[in-house]
Write a protein that holds these residues in place. Structure first.
Motif, short mmCIF file in Angstrom:
data_model
loop_
_atom_site.label_atom_id
_atom_site.label_comp_id
_atom_site.label_asym_id
_atom_site.label_seq_id
_atom_site.Cartn_x
_atom_site.Cartn_y
_atom_site.Cartn_z
N TYR B 281 58.48 -30.88 1.19
CA TYR B 281 57.65 -30.06 0.29
C TYR B 281 57.46 -30.82 -1.01
O TYR B 281 58.43 -31.12 -1.71
CB TYR B 281 58.35 -28.73 0.03
N PRO B 285 50.55 -35.45 -2.76
CA PRO B 285 49.60 -34.50 -3.37
C PRO B 285 48.86 -33.69 -2.32
O PRO B 285 48.72 -34.13 -1.18
CB PRO B 285 48.64 -35.42 -4.13
N THR B 286 48.43 -32.49 -2.69
CA THR B 286 47.56 -31.70 -1.83
C THR B 286 46.21 -31.58 -2.54
O THR B 286 46.03 -32.13 -3.63
CB THR B 286 48.14 -30.29 -1.60
N GLU B 287 45.29 -30.85 -1.94
CA GLU B 287 43.98 -30.69 -2.57
C GLU B 287 44.06 -29.93 -3.89
O GLU B 287 43.22 -30.08 -4.76
CB GLU B 287 43.04 -29.93 -1.63
N THR B 288 45.08 -29.08 -4.00
CA THR B 288 45.16 -28.23 -5.18
C THR B 288 46.33 -28.56 -6.11
O THR B 288 46.48 -27.92 -7.15
CB THR B 288 45.30 -26.75 -4.77
N TYR B 289 47.16 -29.51 -5.72
CA TYR B 289 48.30 -29.81 -6.58
C TYR B 289 48.75 -31.25 -6.40
O TYR B 289 48.64 -31.82 -5.31
CB TYR B 289 49.48 -28.86 -6.28
N SER B 290 49.29 -31.79 -7.48
CA SER B 290 49.76 -33.18 -7.44
C SER B 290 51.09 -33.27 -6.69
O SER B 290 51.70 -32.26 -6.36
CB SER B 290 49.95 -33.67 -8.87
N SER B 310 51.33 -22.66 -1.38
CA SER B 310 50.43 -23.78 -1.68
C SER B 310 50.15 -23.75 -3.18
O SER B 310 49.27 -23.05 -3.64
CB SER B 310 49.13 -23.67 -0.90
#
Lengths: 319, 345
Positions: B281, B285-290, B310
């Protein structure tokens, strides 16, 4: 919460709890939101009125600036009081960070306060006969200050909503139209205050014009209010019962919109008198008070969302 | 020497030669320029392997001891045996206990595709009667059942404890840092998110912005506090106190890339051992968070551990929110001007 249906649960762990921590923003912040909007809304409306319709609103606008100034001082006092370390309030001016709505707001408020102070100082000096009345130079300086002040006043009104919508708090983070609501509401509050001032300064023509404008703006404000409500309704439904939500909604709409509009339409121009005050004037004052009360109520309710959500989560984890 | 002492040492001391008001002001104004350039160091962080956490809370104690943080008091929350409750201005580490035993207290989540535990749940009656339909892991072992590692992690089919030492995530793009209007929150040379406590004025915007509920404003001094990732120890080449104290290496500290490699290998190892629900976890990075510089190896849904499923960086909305605000304000001004024009005519 499991598939076996509700019975003797030991605990639900962290699942039902809010992940975020609630900032200590309570009653003071609700008043800060109100006074910010009262000051910036009044100034912006008065400035737009003075520049667009000087014959109609010029004299009332001149009376409005000192009131906007007092409300600004009140707002700044509330802002400083709400800090964890009020003596460090000036640390806000260490940096200019456009990525932080609070930094942008601090600088906007600072830049807004300077020309507003100049405007009020010029008016006070004229009132004390320290500056000549009707001097073209003085008038041009004053008007230039009004024009210059419009941009930071705009910034001061805009940052508040974005400050809350760019949080991670339940409800606040979903309110994409909060800034739009705040801007619209500030101008509606500004028009309402100017109406009260027009009545007090016996500017009958301005008061008559403002009655219609207040009614239109207050009704228009239902649009961004509705948008915000739709955006946060899922969070509200998680925290409150349907009855609580609709009671609050009805209260806000009736107090802040329907009742003032009714009073403005029914009482406008009514010449009969109750003591020293005419019925029309009384209706105007009550309408203005209701608009302000509605504004405070909606801001308080909105501010409470993360607090209520947090409490609900804690209760849920113990069921 | 604690961080507080380091900061205080930088200020004018009573033993120093007297400085007048003007000298003090000039000193304060020029100090940032005289301080010099700090060379960036390799990014460091924490990797927390929750599968080996035993909930001993030695990380909490070590953190409090090193950073000289007072106790918050102990409290029973009513949902676990954890009695230090949450991260706070005085508790920068907190070991979460997730007790998945009750039949209906067992957390469930909507997203069935995400990793989830598969243990059979122990009912309340099982606990009261000491058996019935629910045997505990040791019962299974006594009965001669071969338990896989996955079954053991899942409580041997009889419910389980999950433990996780929580801390500031030291986000690569931290909402609290974006929010801070005083510039008190910075990235230090190790790319850790650090609060300069002599600058923070307690506005709480960072508290409102943090999607992980980490930062807290102290009732004592009115300032915001959180994990410094033992900045002072790092400067001296030491491992943060919590990682040093962790007896099971659940908390690992080091250069972030090295930690990520180590964590990925551990996940592969767990998958090979049959713990198919193990995942990282915040390692990327994800699309909405670093990415997070403090990331976790988990075996159940993030929300079970009190983490957002998320995480979303609220700043992704900012420009459009400003756009809506200005559009709304301009439209209202246009209506006002039109109405004034109509009234004048």
């Amino acid at each position: 919460m499991g598939a076996n249906g509700p019975s003797k649960a030991i605990g639900t762990g962290y699942l039902s709890q809010d992940v975020t921590k609630v900032p200590g923003w309570h009653g003071l912040v609700a008043w800060d939101l109100l006074f910010n909007n009262l000051s910036t809304g009044l100034f912006l409306f008065a400035a737009v009125g003075e520049l667009a319709a000087p014959g109609l609103l010029g004299p009332v606008a001149r009376a409005a600036y000192p009131v906007a100034f007092v409300f600004l001082l009140t707002d700044l006092l509330l802002l400083v009081s709400d800090l964890g370390d009020p003596l460090r309030f000036h640390h806000m001016l260490r940096v200019f960070k456009p990525s932080s709505p609070m930094s942008l707001g601090t600088w906007s408020l600072t830049l807004y306060s300077l020309p507003l102070t100049l405007i009020v100082a010029v008016e006070a000096a004229q009132w004390l006969n320290l500056l000549p009345h009707g001097s073209m130079v003085v008038e041009r300086v004053r008007k230039l200050a009004v024009v210059v002040c419009v941009v930071p006043a705009f910034g001061s009104v805009a940052y508040k909503g974005v400050l809350f919508s760019t949080c991670s708090q339940p409800g606040w983070k979903d309110a994409r139209w909060l800034g739009g609501f705040m801007a619209n509401s500030a101008l509606a509050l500004g028009s309402a205050q100017l109406l009260a001032l027009a009545v007090l300064t016996r500017e009958a023509r301005a008061a008559a014009a403002l009655q219609t404008i207040v009614a239109v703006l207050v009704v228009l404000n239902l649009i961004p209010t509705g948008f915000v409500f739709l955006e946060i309704r899922e969070t509200l439904a998680r925290i409150y019962s349907d009855q609580q939500i609709y009671s609050a909604l009805v209260f806000v709409v009736v107090t802040g919109t329907l009742a003032p509009v009714f009073l403005l339409l029914a009482g406008g121009g009514e010449p009969s008198r109750i003591g020293p005050v005419s019925v029309g004037d009384l209706c105007n004052f009550v309408a203005v008070a209701l608009v302000v009360a509605g504004g405070l109520a909606v801001r308080s309710l909105f501010l409470k969302i993360p607090h209520a959500s947090h409490e609900k989560g804690l209760l849920g984890s113990k069921t | 020497m604690g961080t507080r002492e380091l900061e205080l040492a930088g200020l004018h001391q009573t033993s120093d030669p007297p400085v007048g008001l003007l000298g003090d002001i000039v000193n304060r104004l020029t100090w940032p320029f005289r301080y010099g350039h700090v060379e960036p160091q390799p990014s460091t962080g924490f990797y927390t392997d929750t599968t080996v956490c035993i909930g001993c809370k030695s990380c909490e104690v070590a953190c409090k001891q090193w950073n000289q943080l007072a106790a918050d008091g102990l409290e029973w929350t009513g949902n676990s045996y954890d009695n230090t409750v949450e991260l706070s201005a005085m508790s920068w580490r907190h070991v979460k206990f997730i007790e998945q035993f009750a039949g209906n207290g067992r957390p469930t989540v909507d997203d069935a595709s995400a990793p989830a535990a598969t243990s059979r749940e122990l009912t309340f009656d099982d606990l009261l009667n000491g058996g019935g339909s629910g045997r505990c892991a040791s019962d299974s072992a006594r009965a001669g059942h071969e338990l896989t590692l996955d079954q053991l992690l899942n409580g041997g089919g009889a419910g389980r404890w999950l433990m996780m030492s929580d801390v500031c995530k030291h986000c690569v793009s931290a909402p609290c840092q974006h929010a801070c209007p005083t510039g008190a929150i910075i990235y230090n040379e190790f790319a850790n998110v650090y609060i300069q406590r002599d600058i923070c004025n307690g506005c709480s915007y960072c508290v409102a912005s943090c999607p992980f509920g980490v930062i807290t404003r102290s009732d004592f001094d009115g300032h915001s506090h959180k994990c410094t990732l033992c900045y002072d120890r790092q400067k001296d080449g030491l491992v943060p106190a919590c990682a040093k104290a962790c007896p099971t290496h659940s908390i690992q500290f080091g250069p972030i890339e090295e930690l990520r490699d180590r964590a990925r290998k551990r996940v592969a190892e767990l998958h090979a051992s049959g713990v198919t629900g193990a995942y990282l976890y915040g390692d990327g990075p994800t699309e909405t968070y670093s990415a997070l510089h403090s990331f976790y190896l988990l075996v159940d849904h993030p929300s079970v551990y009190g983490l957002p499923e998320s995480p979303f960086n609220p700043w992704l909305h900012m420009l459009r929110d400003y756009g809506r605000t200005f559009a709304s304000a301009l439209l209202t001004v246009a209506v006002i001007v039109a109405l004034l024009w109509l009234q004048e005519v």
